[in-house]
Design a protein around this motif. Structure first.
Motif, PDB file in Angstrom:
ATOM      1  N   VAL A 140     -48.954  -3.805  -3.311  1.00 53.12           N
ATOM      2  CA  VAL A 140     -48.676  -2.401  -3.655  1.00 53.12           C
ATOM      3  C   VAL A 140     -47.577  -2.279  -4.717  1.00 53.12           C
ATOM      4  CG1 VAL A 140     -47.822  -0.204  -2.740  1.00 53.12           C
ATOM      5  CG2 VAL A 140     -49.361  -1.584  -1.379  1.00 53.12           C
ATOM      6  N   PHE A 141     -47.791  -1.323  -5.640  1.00 51.92           N
ATOM      7  CA  PHE A 141     -46.798  -0.984  -6.657  1.00 51.92           C
ATOM      8  C   PHE A 141     -46.616   0.535  -6.642  1.00 51.92           C
ATOM      9  CE2 PHE A 141     -48.481  -5.015  -7.732  1.00 51.92           C
ATOM     10  CZ  PHE A 141     -47.513  -5.705  -8.433  1.00 51.92           C
ATOM     11  N   LEU A 142     -45.411   0.988  -6.349  1.00 53.91           N
ATOM     12  CA  LEU A 142     -45.093   2.425  -6.369  1.00 53.91           C
ATOM     13  C   LEU A 142     -44.402   2.748  -7.685  1.00 53.91           C
ATOM     14  CD1 LEU A 142     -44.797   5.219  -4.953  1.00 53.91           C
ATOM     15  CD2 LEU A 142     -42.601   4.380  -4.065  1.00 53.91           C
ATOM     16  N   LEU A 170     -43.731   1.092   2.272  1.00 49.70           N
ATOM     17  CA  LEU A 170     -44.233   1.975   1.210  1.00 49.70           C
ATOM     18  C   LEU A 170     -43.822   3.420   1.456  1.00 49.70           C
ATOM     19  CD1 LEU A 170     -45.898   2.653  -1.292  1.00 49.70           C
ATOM     20  CD2 LEU A 170     -47.939   2.652   0.168  1.00 49.70           C
ATOM     21  N   GLU A 171     -44.016   3.898   2.663  1.00 49.67           N
ATOM     22  CA  GLU A 171     -43.688   5.291   2.961  1.00 49.67           C
ATOM     23  C   GLU A 171     -42.184   5.537   2.859  1.00 49.67           C
ATOM     24  OE1 GLU A 171     -46.008   7.600   5.728  1.00 49.67           O
ATOM     25  OE2 GLU A 171     -47.077   5.786   6.365  1.00 49.67           O
ATOM     26  N   ASN A 172     -41.396   4.567   3.272  1.00 48.00           N
ATOM     27  CA  ASN A 172     -39.940   4.701   3.124  1.00 48.00           C
ATOM     28  C   ASN A 172     -39.547   4.754   1.647  1.00 48.00           C
ATOM     29  OD1 ASN A 172     -39.717   4.583   5.895  1.00 48.00           O
ATOM     30  ND2 ASN A 172     -39.114   2.430   5.958  1.00 48.00           N
ATOM     31  N   PRO A 183     -35.571   3.053  -3.841  1.00 48.56           N
ATOM     32  CA  PRO A 183     -35.943   2.500  -2.539  1.00 48.56           C
ATOM     33  C   PRO A 183     -35.155   1.241  -2.195  1.00 48.56           C
ATOM     34  CG  PRO A 183     -37.896   3.055  -3.819  1.00 48.56           C
ATOM     35  CD  PRO A 183     -36.721   3.179  -4.743  1.00 48.56           C
ATOM     36  N   SER A 184     -34.883   1.072  -0.913  1.00 42.18           N
ATOM     37  CA  SER A 184     -34.230  -0.138  -0.419  1.00 42.18           C
ATOM     38  C   SER A 184     -34.908  -0.540   0.896  1.00 42.18           C
ATOM     39  CB  SER A 184     -32.742   0.111  -0.199  1.00 42.18           C
ATOM     40  OG  SER A 184     -32.114  -1.065   0.256  1.00 42.18           O
ATOM     41  N   PRO A 185     -35.614  -1.668   0.917  1.00 44.78           N
ATOM     42  CA  PRO A 185     -35.734  -2.636  -0.175  1.00 44.78           C
ATOM     43  C   PRO A 185     -36.661  -2.135  -1.286  1.00 44.78           C
ATOM     44  CG  PRO A 185     -37.146  -3.293   1.638  1.00 44.78           C
ATOM     45  CD  PRO A 185     -36.362  -2.106   2.129  1.00 44.78           C
ATOM     46  N   ALA A 186     -36.402  -2.601  -2.494  1.00 45.96           N
ATOM     47  CA  ALA A 186     -37.266  -2.257  -3.629  1.00 45.96           C
ATOM     48  C   ALA A 186     -38.406  -3.257  -3.766  1.00 45.96           C
ATOM     49  CB  ALA A 186     -36.450  -2.231  -4.919  1.00 45.96           C
ATOM     50  N   GLN A 187     -38.307  -4.355  -3.015  1.00 42.98           N
ATOM     51  CA  GLN A 187     -39.338  -5.380  -3.090  1.00 42.98           C
ATOM     52  C   GLN A 187     -39.446  -6.105  -1.757  1.00 42.98           C
ATOM     53  OE1 GLN A 187     -38.856  -7.619  -6.653  1.00 42.98           O
ATOM     54  NE2 GLN A 187     -40.905  -8.477  -6.607  1.00 42.98           N
ATOM     55  N   THR A 188     -40.679  -6.306  -1.307  1.00 44.70           N
ATOM     56  CA  THR A 188     -40.938  -7.107  -0.108  1.00 44.70           C
ATOM     57  C   THR A 188     -42.054  -8.096  -0.438  1.00 44.70           C
ATOM     58  OG1 THR A 188     -42.568  -5.517   0.729  1.00 44.70           O
ATOM     59  CG2 THR A 188     -40.293  -5.247   1.485  1.00 44.70           C
ATOM     60  N   LYS A 189     -42.266  -9.027   0.450  1.00 43.46           N
ATOM     61  CA  LYS A 189     -43.311 -10.021   0.231  1.00 43.46           C
ATOM     62  C   LYS A 189     -44.667  -9.445   0.619  1.00 43.46           C
ATOM     63  CE  LYS A 189     -44.707 -14.733   1.441  1.00 43.46           C
ATOM     64  NZ  LYS A 189     -44.394 -15.936   2.237  1.00 43.46           N
TER      65      LYS A 189
END
Length: 201
Positions: A140-142, A170-172, A183-189
């Motif tokens: 996913v890319f927001l 994603l919703e957060n 967003p935090s985190p801005a990236q997850t695996k």
């Protein structure tokens, strides 16, 4: 000691190789728009949505067990956030010559069977997913309304059981974007199957 220079060169090359692998967008980068065909036969791009507050770009497919587990969740997210001004665009990056169950016709069947409420697009020629740096399905890319990447990674923290999700990444991230925050985190695996790339001759 005569081996020390060789070791330095070896490790320098090793780490340089690691850096070279991490291509694609990072949070804060501006994404390039695309124009891709959907299962309804129409062409879609983000430029079509002048009033969008942001975009949820999901690389997914028909076949990956992880993608299948997320189908209903992706559909629910598309419905929920469409009302809030966010557009979800799903892109199938797999080469159907490598994964025959990801043909355009079978994508149409999948969209009809599952009642997808979002455009389900074909990455013909596999030109888009490398630009984004997608490696999995789903990935996913927001993006905000200016196509700046705000979040990259997984939809949530439990691919197996939607009812057991504790962190809705994603919703957060969308909630943070709505508040004008990063967003935090801005990236997850991203957890999923590898993208099926066209075999090089």
């Amino acid at each position: 000691m005569k081996f020390l220079p060789l070791l330095i060169v070896f490790f320098s090359t090793l780490f340089a190789g690691d850096n070279a692998v991490s291509e694609g967008y990072q949070p804060g980068d501006k994404a390039t728009d695309f124009k891709l065909k959907s299962v309804d036969g129409k062409m879609y791009s983000m430029a079509d949505y002048k009033d969008a507050k942001g975009f949820i770009v999901v690389f997914t497919c028909n076949t990956c067990p992880f993608a299948v587990k997320y189908e209903d969740r992706i559909n629910a997210i598309a419905k929920k956030y469409k009302k809030q001004g966010y557009v979800l665009l799903a892109i199938n990056p797999n080469d159907p010559a490598v994964q025959p169950a990801d043909t355009y016709d079978l994508m149409q069947d999948k969209a009809k069977e599952k009642g997808f409420v979002f455009p389900y697009l074909v990455d013909e020629g596999q030109k888009i997913y490398p630009q984004y740096g997608a490696t999995k399905t789903p990935h996913v890319f927001l993006l905000d309304k200016n196509l700046v990447v705000k979040y990259i990674g997984a939809i949530d923290d439990n691919s197996d059981d939607a009812s057991a999700v504790k962190e809705k990444y994603l919703e957060n991230a969308i909630a943070a974007l709505d508040k004008g925050s990063d967003p935090s985190p801005a990236q997850t695996k991203a957890i999923g199957c590898s993208i099926k790339a066209k075999k090089k001759v």
